[in-house]
Design a protein around this motif. Structure first.
Motif, short mmCIF file in Angstrom:
data_model
loop_
_atom_site.label_atom_id
_atom_site.label_comp_id
_atom_site.label_asym_id
_atom_site.label_seq_id
_atom_site.Cartn_x
_atom_site.Cartn_y
_atom_site.Cartn_z
N HIS A 1 44.80 31.79 27.04
CA HIS A 1 43.64 32.56 27.98
C HIS A 1 44.21 32.24 29.51
O HIS A 1 43.81 33.28 30.28
CB HIS A 1 42.42 31.62 27.45
N TYR A 2 44.49 31.02 29.95
CA TYR A 2 44.80 30.71 31.08
C TYR A 2 45.78 31.51 31.64
O TYR A 2 45.89 32.00 32.95
CB TYR A 2 44.80 29.27 31.40
N GLY B 1 41.32 27.01 37.45
CA GLY B 1 40.83 28.17 37.20
C GLY B 1 39.57 28.01 36.51
O GLY B 1 39.08 29.07 36.04
N VAL B 2 38.98 27.22 36.55
CA VAL B 2 37.72 26.92 35.96
C VAL B 2 36.48 27.07 37.00
O VAL B 2 36.56 26.97 38.21
CB VAL B 2 37.36 25.50 35.60
N VAL B 3 35.52 28.00 36.51
CA VAL B 3 34.61 28.34 37.51
C VAL B 3 32.96 27.66 37.18
O VAL B 3 32.84 27.73 35.91
CB VAL B 3 34.42 29.72 37.53
N ARG C 1 36.00 35.50 27.00
CA ARG C 1 35.63 35.90 28.50
C ARG C 1 35.78 34.45 29.14
O ARG C 1 36.49 34.20 30.19
CB ARG C 1 34.53 36.65 28.71
N GLU C 2 34.90 33.54 28.67
CA GLU C 2 34.60 32.32 29.41
C GLU C 2 35.04 31.13 28.64
O GLU C 2 35.15 31.20 27.43
CB GLU C 2 33.09 31.95 29.79
N ARG D 1 47.21 34.30 30.58
CA ARG D 1 47.13 35.81 30.64
C ARG D 1 46.66 36.46 31.66
O ARG D 1 45.69 36.00 31.98
CB ARG D 1 46.33 36.29 29.24
N GLY D 2 47.34 37.47 32.30
CA GLY D 2 46.75 38.00 33.59
C GLY D 2 45.71 39.12 33.15
O GLY D 2 44.94 38.76 32.33
N GLY D 3 45.70 40.08 34.11
CA GLY D 3 44.66 41.16 33.80
C GLY D 3 44.73 42.17 32.80
O GLY D 3 44.18 43.17 33.12
#
Lengths: 380, 380
Positions: free
Chosen positions: B368-369, B155-157, B100-101, B371-373
């Motif tokens: 990972h980055y 896309g990093v949070v 996930r992360e 791949r969509g939803g």
DNA sequence: ATTAGCACTCGAGGCAGTCGAGTGCCAATG
DNA sequence: CATTGGCACTCGACTGCCTCGAGTGCTAAT
């Protein structure tokens, strides 16, 4: 057990803890200025051995405490040193300085305790009993990804990244978020299930498949908040103690410590037992007996639990002692603080330290949660 | 150095790495079925010693490699085992399962590497060069507290709790948040300073004192994203190696490892140097010389760096070897993977492993980055 | 009940001797 | 002339032996 035996047992434990060598009758007299001859001591020692409190590594060596001996020492003979005021000030400072997140407080507690005791410290993140969900927000990161932010009733914040169907746009997500919030806000965590959460789906016009996936992810995020975080510090200092000379022994021990979740689970169990013992303990104190494993000290002062050697039900820990205490912040939040060291441990000192840290942690936490937005002004 | 010397040196290093005991001429011949007599080997060994590649603990003992000997071995004599396909599949599975992360990916990399190598693994979280801030959101938790969520360009949070003046209400906060976003969105992280951020204050009608405090906290949160996170695994397995019998040595080593930020900083330095060496290395490869410290392998395959003993500029690590490699995910993201072990290390094997893990990590990350939803549907 | 005294035990440490796996060097050899 | 067999030498590890010191338990005297 008469008074003289107590004095002798205490002296033996104290000496053995200091030196890690079997203590003999003659040196005991010398070191403690006892008013009995070594022969008397020998007789007493023989009796203490018969009672199972002392053991001899071989015929002509001195005695060392057995597990049972340590038990007796901890239950009856302990002297708990006071922590000086300046140390209290320092500890408070260390724990509260520049504090932003609750996590830091826990981490620092572990660090402080390891530093002060020279043993291994374990601190469990708070568990929230009877906690309810106050807010839940979902924010779009990019198509397909979002972040869920949860605020629980004591002001604790959790968040987690989730995947969402990439068809969902920002507006949809807002809508779903509001639906979830309306549906769950104020609910107790225990009452939130897949069923309760799925009722939020009805409040939107969006296709059910899309909504359901978000709901599921949100649900996981909520349940995730109940995970226990474990902070361990001082792993290496243990190596300095002579009992860790034996590499195999050390390895076996570290194999347990690595499994942090197992240690955490065990501590939670101990918490249950502690609560029971406090009740029993108070009972016994009234009857002037001694409490068995948990010594409930005077009200408001924290209780603690001591597990010695075989009493620890974690295989690989048979040679260690484990001291724990429960911290409580308000009614809802509770967690565990523990110290693990060799059986030959400075029980009195460690128990003082752990109780002390418990107290300081609670104070700092209350402060932290109470304090409003008063904060140093912006600079530059 | 002629071929025979190379064979002998390689044999000695291999044997010594396996047994941790000085290797003598006779047993060397026996174990490797060499076609020379032990006397010849002795002569060669004497010369290798003169060249500084071997050392003797005392006159009548066998030889062991010096730092320089290991160096020569690593630079010229290494054989890098292939990683079998099934292991690749397993590794990929292990790293990507239920991911996930990004953090989890890094953690697992450290775990995998420690497990496979039996040494200590260090993985640094990605650094983002040329990264820009895509989104910044501020959310109210309760009066006085808020959470800042930052989304960076790859896309990093990141997020962080902040304190705000308790006078600020939810609407004010929204307004400030939007002002900040308008002011900073799309900006490179390096370009964000207290000055740039404070220009956001002008876009609101709120009292400057209040706004400034929020701006300051947001600024700290942004700068915080540049902190390097360090994931270390396999700390305890090192104890099993005979060089750690000596408790003092072990303690000294662990004293360094504890200072994770220092180790991380050092690894970043090594990265710089590696980049240089790749260039030089490619240069030398063309001229048919050997690259000094970094062996730039064929294009697309990752390069690595080996530091042996004294070459490690971290005091307390003089007896260790440190192998690192840089992972790159796209152009913007890069980080470090490292393995630390005794100088008597299975260099070939470890280098294979570390390069392999590097490759797998990059693949998984890209996946990972990208791949969509797409995601399993909600159950229940 | 306490203690002085005595015989006994056992591990630690020092010392000498042996063994084995090394080394260096030299003279013989294909 | 590079290689090798042979020999004298070194040194750590192991063994057995001895002594020393800090213990013990037991008994008889106070």
């Amino acid at each position: 057990m008469d008074d003289r035996k107590k004095i002798i047992l205490k002296a033996i434990v104290d000496d053995y803890v200091r030196t890690c060598e079997p203590v003999g009758s003659k040196s005991l007299v010398r070191r403690h200025n006892l008013s009995y001859s070594s022969a008397t001591i020998r007789n007493e020692m023989a009796e203490l051995e018969e009672m199972g409190l002392l053991i001899k590594p071989h015929t002509s060596a001195g005695r060392m405490p057995s597990d049972k001996g340590y038990r007796a020492y901890v239950d009856n003979l302990l002297s708990l040193p006071e922590i000086p005021l300046e140390e209290e000030i320092a500890a408070r400072q260390f724990l509260s300085e520049n504090l932003r997140e609750a996590r830091e407080m826990i981490e620092r507690t572990a660090e402080y305790l390891a530093e002060k005791t020279n043993y291994l410290s374990v601190v469990l993140s708070p568990q929230y009993s009877d906690t309810s969900l106050e807010q839940i927000k979902i924010m779009m990161i990019e198509p397909g990804r979002a972040i869920v932010v949860l605020v629980l009733s004591p002001g604790v914040v959790h968040d987690r990244l989730i995947r969402i169907p990439s068809l969902i746009d920002e507006k949809d997500l807002q809508e779903i978020g509001h639906a979830i919030e309306r549906c769950l806000a104020g609910k107790r965590l225990d009452d939130i299930t897949l069923v309760t959460i799925s009722s939020a789906a009805e409040a939107t016009d969006l296709p059910e498949v899309l909504v359901n996936q978000v709901l599921y992810e949100a649900y996981i995020a909520i349940k995730q908040t109940e995970r226990i975080d474990v902070y361990i510090d001082g792993k290496y200092q243990l190596l300095k103690h002579p009992e860790f000379r034996d590499v195999n022994r050390a390895s076996r021990f570290y194999d347990v410590v690595r499994q942090e979740q197992m240690v955490a689970g065990y501590m939670r169990e101990m918490e249950q037992e502690e609560e029971q013992n406090i009740v029993e303990g108070l009972d016994k104190i009234e009857k002037m007996e001694s409490a068995p494993k948990a010594l409930a000290t005077q009200k408001d002062r924290p209780a603690y639990m001591v597990r010695i050697g075989q009493e620890i039900a974690l295989s690989g820990m048979e040679d260690m002692s484990f001291i724990t205490t429960t911290y409580r912040i308000g009614r809802q939040i509770s967690g565990q603080i523990g110290v693990i060291g060799p059986k030959r441990m400075e029980y009195g000192n460690i128990i003082s330290q752990i109780s002390f840290v418990n107290r300081v942690l609670c104070d700092v936490a209350k402060d932290h949660y109470a304090r409003g937005g008063d904060h140093p002004a912006i600079e530059g």
